[in-house]
Design a protein around this motif. Structure first.
Motif, PDB file in Angstrom:
ATOM      1  N   ASN A   1       0.843  -1.248  -0.177  1.00 26.81           N
ATOM      2  CA  ASN A   1      -0.077  -0.069  -0.043  1.00 26.81           C
ATOM      3  C   ASN A   1       1.001   1.244  -0.098  1.00 26.81           C
TER       4      ASN A   1
ATOM      5  N   ALA B   1      -8.282   6.955  -7.114  1.00 29.02           N
ATOM      6  CA  ALA B   1      -9.452   6.152  -7.480  1.00 29.02           C
ATOM      7  C   ALA B   1      -9.454   4.610  -7.060  1.00 29.02           C
ATOM      8  N   LEU B   2      -8.146   4.210  -6.556  1.00 31.46           N
ATOM      9  CA  LEU B   2      -8.040   2.790  -6.323  1.00 31.46           C
ATOM     10  C   LEU B   2      -8.408   2.727  -4.840  1.00 31.46           C
ATOM     11  N   GLU B   3      -9.415   1.904  -4.509  1.00 29.35           N
ATOM     12  CA  GLU B   3     -10.129   1.633  -3.407  1.00 29.35           C
ATOM     13  C   GLU B   3      -9.308   1.004  -2.265  1.00 29.35           C
ATOM     14  N   ALA B   4      -9.356   1.170  -1.041  1.00 29.63           N
ATOM     15  CA  ALA B   4      -8.422   0.554   0.112  1.00 29.63           C
ATOM     16  C   ALA B   4      -8.862  -0.844  -0.151  1.00 29.63           C
ATOM     17  N   LYS B   5     -10.141  -1.217   0.032  1.00 24.15           N
ATOM     18  CA  LYS B   5     -10.616  -2.745   0.252  1.00 24.15           C
ATOM     19  C   LYS B   5      -9.910  -3.584  -0.957  1.00 24.15           C
ATOM     20  N   THR B   6      -9.905  -3.015  -2.228  1.00 21.16           N
ATOM     21  CA  THR B   6      -9.207  -3.536  -3.386  1.00 21.16           C
ATOM     22  C   THR B   6      -7.771  -3.734  -3.006  1.00 21.16           C
TER      23      THR B   6
ATOM     24  N   GLN C   1     -11.840  -1.072 -11.016  1.00 15.41           N
ATOM     25  CA  GLN C   1     -10.691  -1.060 -10.271  1.00 15.41           C
ATOM     26  C   GLN C   1      -9.733  -1.894 -11.108  1.00 15.41           C
TER      27      GLN C   1
ATOM     28  N   SER D   1     -18.775  -5.721  -9.264  1.00 16.38           N
ATOM     29  CA  SER D   1     -17.826  -5.773  -8.400  1.00 16.38           C
ATOM     30  C   SER D   1     -18.442  -7.189  -7.311  1.00 16.38           C
TER      31      SER D   1
END
Length: 990
Positions: free
Chosen positions: A744, A762-767, A797, A829
């Protein structure tokens, strides 16, 4: 006779300042007044403090409302009643889902007044009354309550002073309801008659009902509130142990215990200083304050948290021995009286910085450990530009017109009526409190329950927060504990850990070995040459140039530089004078002999807050108590108070008596005034310098690891892009995020730095979390298909990762990968893959050959990272016309040159004539700095137009070995058209 009065702390409702309310009261011949702001007690203590000046007896209470709907008023009979009211109000402020009931609770030592329209069905209790407004009097004649006049009181609400105040009130209500003024319901606003009437007029209004007047007077007579504002005795937690005697014994024991850690051979000077400080700390009642701070940093050390104790507390040897600070006051000859002296009435405070990742845990520890604890609030006020937008919406102005008004591009007499009203009322409400926020660092720990002084609300951090600010807290003798966060400490802590894993062969770093750092010749070199990008407090363009001008290479020089850079010294013109006296010793003879004797270390130039105190005392003839008033004025918090102006006059009178030339006195006072709100205590600067040395050591010996830590802590003064550039300048290879290597955060392996997933827009933390867990549990990914099989992910994503070139290990062009991804993955998703007995065979579609170009990759980088990973000069539409380099500029001093620079940062400032000018910082093609100055005529003609490469023409100037360009013209150079959207993209081989 007034039981229901509001100030503008009845947020977005009232329109009267607290002191203005007292002035109106006095003018109308009223001798007792109840302050009952709506669901708020922010003004209460200040109201009590100021009431003495107007000979008015204060009564405190709260107007309990749901929105604008009044439920009841609670008045405090005494301090205990006020505490009960605060406690009750806080239950609603801590839980926004709770509604205030129609019926008031039975609270000890309080009176309850219900509005006539909310008259209860059952009988009123002994302490409950019904409030009758003037407009209720006719109804009252035919009501059952006319037979129970002993339970009736006058309820003339005061929310505004006059018609303008009422108009302002309606605008505030429209803002609060987010509606057009024309659509504001009557139920959401007060009455135009909610103003204060002269005493005789009020009596005349109720002349048919004299009992109401008597009842009201009786209630007010029964209310007595008192707070001590003398500050003679602190109201903080009185003892850390079981008694104040035990406290002092513990403080003394801990102080002497710390001697062996700090000093090899303590001498008489040290012992005398310890005894002197302990005696003053005890006499002023600050023993528990020191012990509580000691307990906080003891906990921090037990958790291996980095911290810096700074501020005027660094002037104390006791604080140094307790390890609250890391600055030796003996070495720096720090003035303890700046921190605490017998004449200082208001309490001192320590500022303790923690890493931004650790501060919340420290705060939680304080709340769990100490009983009566709260955060301090800060009043977020209406700012002019924001008010223009808010009022523009209320009046229904189009966005374009609001934009024009906020930019100030108008002639007031040429505006239409509505726009003129927007400007008029925006200026009027400027400075009104809008909502309560959280002070950046202030925590109070009180001996009495917090609700003895104020109600508390519960902001998102979930810690009880006072409704008064730090100024009121100091007035009442509650000195705060400043627990701050900063990214600089996070960088240092993380850098040490990164060095451990990237250089396991190295000995562990003792980052607290400041004495060694001060003597290190390599550190001196980068300090003297201002090569300190990323280093705490010494990396900004202004600091970089100041270090060059001073050629600082030692601790004391850096301590002075940290304070000289502050606006106060620069504004007074003494920064330049200090540089001259520093570099040219013969110039020191120009200093006034008295000033030179007071401040030999700074050559007669006021640099620190202590200098102001010393000059006021020795040159201006002020006593230490009077000089302390001046010190308080320097903070900017008390400058409007009369005592500050009295000290000013005394300073001039004393200088005149001593025979000092008037011109000299005025010049010295001008320097003193310029410090207001900006000056540093010397100990504060010294604390900053310690942290600077820690970061300088890491930058000198582990530049790549330190840059990774800087990037992961979201930089410092500059954007992430510059720290990536700085790492490259130190030999790093910069890699885009990779699904098999990156984490990360940014990660270093040898000299290769892999940027982290958190930097991808725009990359999500959960991804990211799913990706990393899957990789950790089941190994690296073999292909795009393998990734899709193992990580539930949406096409949006996945596209981000592909565009970022995170699948480059496959050796498949990312344009082809994007085609594959769109063909192989559903747009939905999935939270989890459904595990089946048999694996579904994935169809391998044949995709067309789609080459990815260097330029397309660069524009993908800009879209996803906000900057290209290539040299930005490679994206210019036309080849460079100005090959001049930054390193060549010293050869062209006094000449006009043209050079190209990539914009890094700008600083805007205003001249004495209120014209805008700028300072620019660029890097050339090779990555070296270009500094520019843009005077007003050039600034307006050749403005900055955002990030990019500029062609700069100007005169090369040199001052004290610093090179900059006085710009005469500047144009932003065109970049190539984005090839991803161009009809005929240019191709450059990857």
């Amino acid at each position: 006779m007034y039981l229901n009065c509001h100030t503008y702390y009845s947020l977005r409702y009232g329109t009267i300042k607290p002191e203005q309310l007292l002035a109106i009261t006095s003018k109308n011949g009223i001798q007792t007044l109840a302050l009952t702001d709506i669901n708020n007690t922010s003004a209460c203590l200040d109201f009590v403090r100021l009431s003495e000046n107007y000979d008015i007896k204060p009564v405190l209470g709260v107007d309990f409302r749901n929105g604008a709907q009044q439920q009841f008023i609670l008045l405090a009979k005494n301090n205990n009643g006020f505490q009960n009211i605060n406690q009750y109000l806080s239950t609603f402020l801590h839980d926004s889902h709770l509604k205030i009931p129609e019926k008031a609770p039975q609270l000890e030592d309080t009176f309850v007044i219900y509005p006539y329209k909310n008259q209860p069905d059952d009988a009123l209790k002994d302490n409950e009354f019904l409030g009758i407004k003037p407009q209720d009097l006719n109804k009252l004649k035919f009501s059952k309550w006319n037979h129970f006049r002993s339970k009736l009181v006058v309820l003339q609400t005061v929310s505004f002073e006059n018609k303008k105040g009422f108009n302002t009130h309606r605008l505030l209500r429209a803002i609060d309801n987010n509606t057009l003024l024309s659509k504001l319901p009557k139920t959401e606003q007060g009455k135009e008659t909610d103003v204060m009437l002269p005493y005789n007029e009020l009596c005349e209004t109720y002349q048919e009902f004299p009992e109401l007047l008597e009842n009201t007077k009786s209630i007010l007579n029964d209310c007595q509130i008192a707070f001590d504002f003398s500050q003679e005795i602190p109201n903080n937690q009185k003892s850390y142990t079981n008694s104040e005697t035990e406290d002092y014994d513990l403080l003394k024991k801990l102080t002497y215990k710390g001697l062996s850690y700090r000093y090899e051979n303590p001498d008489e000077v040290i012992y005398n200083r310890i005894e002197k400080e302990l005696a003053i700390i005890k006499e002023k009642g600050f023993v528990s304050y020191f012990l509580i701070n000691w307990r906080i940093i003891e906990y921090a050390r037990s958790k291996n948290y980095f911290y810096v104790g700074r501020g005027s507390g660094a002037n104390s040897i006791v604080a140094y021995l307790l390890r609250i600070t890391d600055v030796d006051p003996i070495e720096l000859d720090l003035y303890f009286e700046r921190f605490i002296n017998l004449y200082r009435k208001n309490p001192p405070d320590f500022d303790i910085d923690f890493s931004w990742t650790d501060r919340d845990d420290i705060t939680e520890f304080i709340f769990k450990t100490f009983k009566n604890t709260a955060l301090l609030t800060v009043y977020n006020t209406f700012k002019f530009k924001a008010s223009v937008r808010e009022l523009g919406k209320v009046f229904g102005l189009p966005k374009a017109e609001m934009d024009m008004l906020t930019r100030g591009k108008y002639q007031i007499n040429q505006l239409d009526n509505l726009s003129q009203l927007v400007i008029k009322y925006s200026k009027y409400i400027q400075g009104f409190p809008n909502y309560l926020g959280i002070h950046s660092s202030g925590i109070i720990i009180s001996e009495k329950p917090i609700h003895y002084y104020t109600a508390t609300f519960l902001p998102p951090k979930n810690f009880p927060t006072t409704q008064f600010d730090m100024v009121v807290a100091e007035d009442i003798g509650l000195y705060k504990f400043d627990i701050l966060s900063q990214r600089g400490l996070g960088k240092i802590k993380d850098a040490v850990e990164i060095v451990k894993y990237n250089h396991p062969e190295k000995e562990p770093i003792d980052i607290h070995d400041i004495k060694r750092f001060k003597q290190d010749e390599n550190i001196k070199h980068i300090l003297r040459n201002a090569q300190a990008i990323g280093c705490f407090y010494v990396e900004s363009p202004a600091m970089r140039m100041l270090l060059k001008k001073l050629q600082v290479d030692n601790y004391l020089g850096l301590v002075a530089a940290s304070s000289i850079i502050r606006p106060g010294v620069a504004k007074s013109g003494m920064m330049r004078e200090y540089i001259l006296r520093y570099r040219f010793p013969e110039r020191r003879k120009d200093a006034h002999p008295v000033l030179l004797s007071i401040m030999p270390e700074t050559y007669g130039v006021m640099v620190y807050q202590e200098d102001v105190i010393k000059v006021a005392h020795y040159f201006g003839g002020l006593s230490l108590a009077e000089a302390d008033k001046l010190r308080r004025g320097m903070s900017g918090k008390f400058r409007s108070r009369e005592e500050f102006l009295q000290v000013k006059q005394l300073f001039f009178d004393n200088c005149k008596q001593k025979g000092e030339p008037e011109a000299l006195t005025e010049d010295v006072w001008r320097q003193i005034e310029s410090f207001a709100g900006y000056a540093f205590a010397k100990g504060h600067s010294a604390s900053y310098a310690v942290e600077s040395y820690q970061s300088l050591f890491l930058k000198t010996y582990y530049p790549l690891e330190y840059m990774v830590a800087t990037i992961n802590n979201f930089g410092g003064f500059y954007r992430t892009e510059l720290y990536v550039h700085e790492a490259r300048m130190h030999g790093a290879t910069i890699e885009a995020p990779c699904i098999n290597t990156s984490f990360n955060e940014a990660y270093i392996k040898g000299t290769t730095i892999y940027l982290g997933f958190m930097f991808l827009n725009a990359l999500e933390a959960k991804t990211v979390k799913k990706l990393l867990i899957e990789r950790q549990n089941h190994g690296i990914f073999k292909s795009l298909d393998n990734f899709i099989d193992r990580v539930p992910i949406s096409i949006e994503q996945l596209s981000i990762l592909i565009k970022a070139n995170a699948f480059r290990f496959t050796a498949v062009n990312k344009r082809e990968l994007l085609w594959e991804a769109h063909l192989k993955i559903n747009k939905v998703s999935f939270e989890e893959h459904i595990i089946t007995l048999f694996k579904t065979e994935r169809i391998n579609y044949k995709t067309p050959k789609l080459p990815s170009t260097f330029l397309e990759n660069a524009f993908d980088d800009i879209e996803l990272l906000d900057f290209p990973l290539c040299n930005p000069f490679e994206l210019l539409q036309n080849p460079s016309k100005h090959p001049l380099k930054a390193t060549q500029l010293p050869d062209y001093v006094g000449k006009i040159v043209s050079i190209e620079g990539y914009l890094i940062t700008t600083k805007n400032t205003v001249t004495k004539n209120q014209q805008m000018m700028h300072f620019g910082t660029f890097i050339d093609r090779e990555g070296y700095f270009i500094d520019t100055v843009h005077f007003p005529p050039v600034a307006s003609k050749f403005p900055f137009r955002g990030r990019g490469v500029y062609a700069i023409t100007g005169k090369v100037l040199e001052e004290f070995d610093c090179i900059n360009i006085e710009v005469v013209s500047m144009y932003k150079l065109a970049v190539i058209e984005d090839p991803r959207y161009a009809d005929t993209p240019k191709t450059i081989a990857v």
